[in-house]
Design a protein around this motif. Structure first.
Motif, PDB file in Angstrom:
ATOM      1  N   PRO A  81       2.906  13.678  -2.825  1.00 33.62           N
ATOM      2  CA  PRO A  81       3.888  13.198  -3.804  1.00 33.62           C
ATOM      3  C   PRO A  81       5.178  12.805  -3.093  1.00 33.62           C
ATOM      4  CG  PRO A  81       2.880  15.240  -4.551  1.00 33.62           C
ATOM      5  CD  PRO A  81       2.418  15.008  -3.136  1.00 33.62           C
ATOM      6  N   PRO A  82       5.833  11.778  -3.526  1.00 31.14           N
ATOM      7  CA  PRO A  82       5.665  10.924  -4.718  1.00 31.14           C
ATOM      8  C   PRO A  82       4.731   9.740  -4.511  1.00 31.14           C
ATOM      9  CG  PRO A  82       7.750  10.394  -3.693  1.00 31.14           C
ATOM     10  CD  PRO A  82       7.117  11.495  -2.868  1.00 31.14           C
ATOM     11  N   TYR A  83       3.816   9.831  -3.548  1.00 28.44           N
ATOM     12  CA  TYR A  83       2.717   8.883  -3.377  1.00 28.44           C
ATOM     13  C   TYR A  83       3.157   7.471  -2.987  1.00 28.44           C
ATOM     14  CZ  TYR A  83       0.630  12.711  -5.996  1.00 28.44           C
ATOM     15  OH  TYR A  83       0.253  13.955  -6.438  1.00 28.44           O
ATOM     16  N   GLN A  84       4.209   7.347  -2.222  1.00 28.31           N
ATOM     17  CA  GLN A  84       4.667   6.042  -1.744  1.00 28.31           C
ATOM     18  C   GLN A  84       4.057   5.770  -0.362  1.00 28.31           C
ATOM     19  OE1 GLN A  84       6.606   3.979  -3.707  1.00 28.31           O
ATOM     20  NE2 GLN A  84       6.297   5.574  -5.242  1.00 28.31           N
ATOM     21  N   VAL A  85       4.265   4.556   0.158  1.00 25.66           N
ATOM     22  CA  VAL A  85       3.707   4.171   1.459  1.00 25.66           C
ATOM     23  C   VAL A  85       4.134   5.154   2.544  1.00 25.66           C
ATOM     24  CG1 VAL A  85       3.694   2.363   3.228  1.00 25.66           C
ATOM     25  CG2 VAL A  85       3.595   1.736   0.820  1.00 25.66           C
ATOM     26  N   GLU A  86       5.415   5.562   2.518  1.00 30.40           N
ATOM     27  CA  GLU A  86       5.916   6.482   3.555  1.00 30.40           C
ATOM     28  C   GLU A  86       5.321   7.896   3.428  1.00 30.40           C
ATOM     29  OE1 GLU A  86       8.981   5.976   0.261  1.00 30.40           O
ATOM     30  OE2 GLU A  86       7.902   4.615   1.570  1.00 30.40           O
ATOM     31  N   ASN A  87       4.639   8.196   2.310  1.00 30.33           N
ATOM     32  CA  ASN A  87       4.008   9.503   2.119  1.00 30.33           C
ATOM     33  C   ASN A  87       2.567   9.524   2.620  1.00 30.33           C
ATOM     34  OD1 ASN A  87       5.790   9.089  -0.746  1.00 30.33           O
ATOM     35  ND2 ASN A  87       6.273  10.839   0.553  1.00 30.33           N
ATOM     36  N   CYS A  88       2.100   8.415   3.202  1.00 25.58           N
ATOM     37  CA  CYS A  88       0.747   8.335   3.761  1.00 25.58           C
ATOM     38  C   CYS A  88       0.797   8.858   5.192  1.00 25.58           C
ATOM     39  CB  CYS A  88       0.244   6.888   3.771  1.00 25.58           C
ATOM     40  SG  CYS A  88       0.101   6.156   2.147  1.00 25.58           S
ATOM     41  N   LYS A  89       0.087   9.923   5.470  1.00 26.95           N
ATOM     42  CA  LYS A  89       0.081  10.550   6.793  1.00 26.95           C
ATOM     43  C   LYS A  89      -1.348  10.630   7.310  1.00 26.95           C
ATOM     44  CE  LYS A  89       4.479  11.692   6.348  1.00 26.95           C
ATOM     45  NZ  LYS A  89       5.317  10.538   6.362  1.00 26.95           N
ATOM     46  N   GLY A  90      -1.484  10.498   8.588  1.00 30.45           N
ATOM     47  CA  GLY A  90      -2.790  10.603   9.222  1.00 30.45           C
ATOM     48  C   GLY A  90      -2.736  10.043  10.614  1.00 30.45           C
ATOM     49  N   LYS A  91      -3.882  10.045  11.292  1.00 36.57           N
ATOM     50  CA  LYS A  91      -3.965   9.523  12.646  1.00 36.57           C
ATOM     51  C   LYS A  91      -3.761   8.015  12.588  1.00 36.57           C
ATOM     52  CE  LYS A  91      -7.822   8.973  14.918  1.00 36.57           C
ATOM     53  NZ  LYS A  91      -9.153   9.241  15.385  1.00 36.57           N
ATOM     54  N   GLU A  92      -2.815   7.513  13.403  1.00 33.38           N
ATOM     55  CA  GLU A  92      -2.541   6.071  13.419  1.00 33.38           C
ATOM     56  C   GLU A  92      -3.824   5.319  13.738  1.00 33.38           C
ATOM     57  OE1 GLU A  92       0.071   4.190  12.583  1.00 33.38           O
ATOM     58  OE2 GLU A  92       1.228   5.973  12.066  1.00 33.38           O
ATOM     59  N   GLY A  93      -4.066   4.275  12.980  1.00 36.97           N
ATOM     60  CA  GLY A  93      -5.265   3.470  13.195  1.00 36.97           C
ATOM     61  C   GLY A  93      -5.538   2.607  11.988  1.00 36.97           C
ATOM     62  N   SER A  94      -6.731   2.007  11.993  1.00 32.32           N
ATOM     63  CA  SER A  94      -7.067   1.057  10.937  1.00 32.32           C
ATOM     64  C   SER A  94      -7.182   1.731   9.562  1.00 32.32           C
ATOM     65  CB  SER A  94      -8.356   0.313  11.273  1.00 32.32           C
ATOM     66  OG  SER A  94      -9.423   1.220  11.398  1.00 32.32           O
ATOM     67  N   ALA A  95      -7.672   2.970   9.512  1.00 32.21           N
ATOM     68  CA  ALA A  95      -7.817   3.659   8.224  1.00 32.21           C
ATOM     69  C   ALA A  95      -6.446   3.878   7.585  1.00 32.21           C
ATOM     70  CB  ALA A  95      -8.535   4.993   8.396  1.00 32.21           C
ATOM     71  N   LEU A  96      -5.497   4.413   8.332  1.00 33.24           N
ATOM     72  CA  LEU A  96      -4.155   4.657   7.811  1.00 33.24           C
ATOM     73  C   LEU A  96      -3.490   3.344   7.405  1.00 33.24           C
ATOM     74  CD1 LEU A  96      -1.867   6.647   7.214  1.00 33.24           C
ATOM     75  CD2 LEU A  96      -1.124   6.398   9.592  1.00 33.24           C
ATOM     76  N   SER A  97      -3.623   2.328   8.230  1.00 34.82           N
ATOM     77  CA  SER A  97      -3.043   1.019   7.936  1.00 34.82           C
ATOM     78  C   SER A  97      -3.629   0.442   6.643  1.00 34.82           C
ATOM     79  CB  SER A  97      -3.309   0.071   9.107  1.00 34.82           C
ATOM     80  OG  SER A  97      -2.901  -1.222   8.800  1.00 34.82           O
ATOM     81  N   HIS A  98      -4.944   0.552   6.494  1.00 31.49           N
ATOM     82  CA  HIS A  98      -5.634   0.043   5.301  1.00 31.49           C
ATOM     83  C   HIS A  98      -5.160   0.773   4.036  1.00 31.49           C
ATOM     84  CE1 HIS A  98      -8.713  -1.941   2.979  1.00 31.49           C
ATOM     85  NE2 HIS A  98      -9.228  -0.779   2.611  1.00 31.49           N
ATOM     86  N   ILE A  99      -5.058   2.095   4.111  1.00 36.82           N
ATOM     87  CA  ILE A  99      -4.614   2.889   2.954  1.00 36.82           C
ATOM     88  C   ILE A  99      -3.173   2.531   2.598  1.00 36.82           C
ATOM     89  CG2 ILE A  99      -4.214   5.218   2.064  1.00 36.82           C
ATOM     90  CD1 ILE A  99      -7.204   4.431   2.533  1.00 36.82           C
ATOM     91  N   ARG A 100      -2.329   2.352   3.594  1.00 39.45           N
ATOM     92  CA  ARG A 100      -0.937   1.971   3.327  1.00 39.45           C
ATOM     93  C   ARG A 100      -0.865   0.627   2.598  1.00 39.45           C
ATOM     94  NH1 ARG A 100       1.749   3.968   9.042  1.00 39.45           N
ATOM     95  NH2 ARG A 100       2.236   6.081   8.326  1.00 39.45           N
ATOM     96  N   LYS A 101      -1.722  -0.309   2.993  1.00 37.68           N
ATOM     97  CA  LYS A 101      -1.756  -1.622   2.325  1.00 37.68           C
ATOM     98  C   LYS A 101      -2.192  -1.476   0.869  1.00 37.68           C
ATOM     99  CE  LYS A 101      -2.623  -4.367   6.460  1.00 37.68           C
ATOM    100  NZ  LYS A 101      -3.626  -5.079   7.234  1.00 37.68           N
TER     101      LYS A 101
END
Length: 196
Positions: free
Chosen positions: A145-165
């Protein structure tokens, strides 16, 4: 209950034409008929116009003013198509899991925005679950929460980038929808004040 008389029973595979009390003409092949409830199931030409599809219509004969048997089928109807029970069970299990996930989110006090984001992600990526108030995607990305792009955490890579998009697009779409609703409300308000 007396045995059905002529015109009171419809054989599977027969072609019939019905005129409803609303004046609508229905014509199709009898798929099923229940004498006790007077319910007739017809397979009709597709309303979409696609030749490989059919509409299935349930007709309550209590609301039909006229029934005409166009072609009465007397031979034994073909066997019913077999059902893929495994596929049906899997679909039911998946639907149940989805509903339980939604119920969990509500009971955990997740915001409406969080629930909507979860649904958006889940449409694209099925490997998506709740962990308390956090959304876990593919066991790699955590959205808190509050579920914004900056609240997406994980190992840098294509999965994290895709989820942020996905998250970014979701909130752009939500904002665009809210903006459109506001402008429609303002236009309605202007229209009503002009007509007064």
């Amino acid at each position: 209950m007396a045995a059905p008389g002529p015109g009171e029973y419809f054989s599977v595979g027969s072609s019939v034409s019905c005129l409803t009390c609303l004046g609508q003409r229905l014509q199709g092949e009898v798929v099923a008929f229940d004498y006790q409830t007077k319910m007739l199931t017809l397979k009709c030409a597709s309303s979409s116009g696609k030749p490989n599809l059919s509409d299935v219509i349930l007709v309550n004969l209590a609301y039909v003013s006229e029934v005409e048997i166009i072609n009465d089928r007397t031979e034994t109807p073909p066997p019913l198509a077999s059902l893929n029970v495994g596929k049906l069970a899997s679909r039911a299990r998946t639907e149940k899991e989805d509903k339980l996930s939604q119920a969990y989110a509500i009971s955990a006090g997740v915001s409406v925005e969080g629930q909507q984001l979860f649904q958006t992600i889940h449409k694209t990526i099925k490997d998506c679950k709740w962990q308390e108030k956090n959304i876990i995607v593919m066991d790699d990305v955590v959205i808190s929460p509050p579920y914004q792009v900056e609240n997406c955490k994980g190992k840098e890579g294509s999965a994290l980038s895709h989820i942020r998009k996905i998250v970014e697009k979701h909130f752009k779409d939500v904002e665009s929808q809210k903006s459109m609703q506001r402008s429609q409300a303002q236009q309605t308000q202007k229209d009503s004040s002009l007509s007064s």
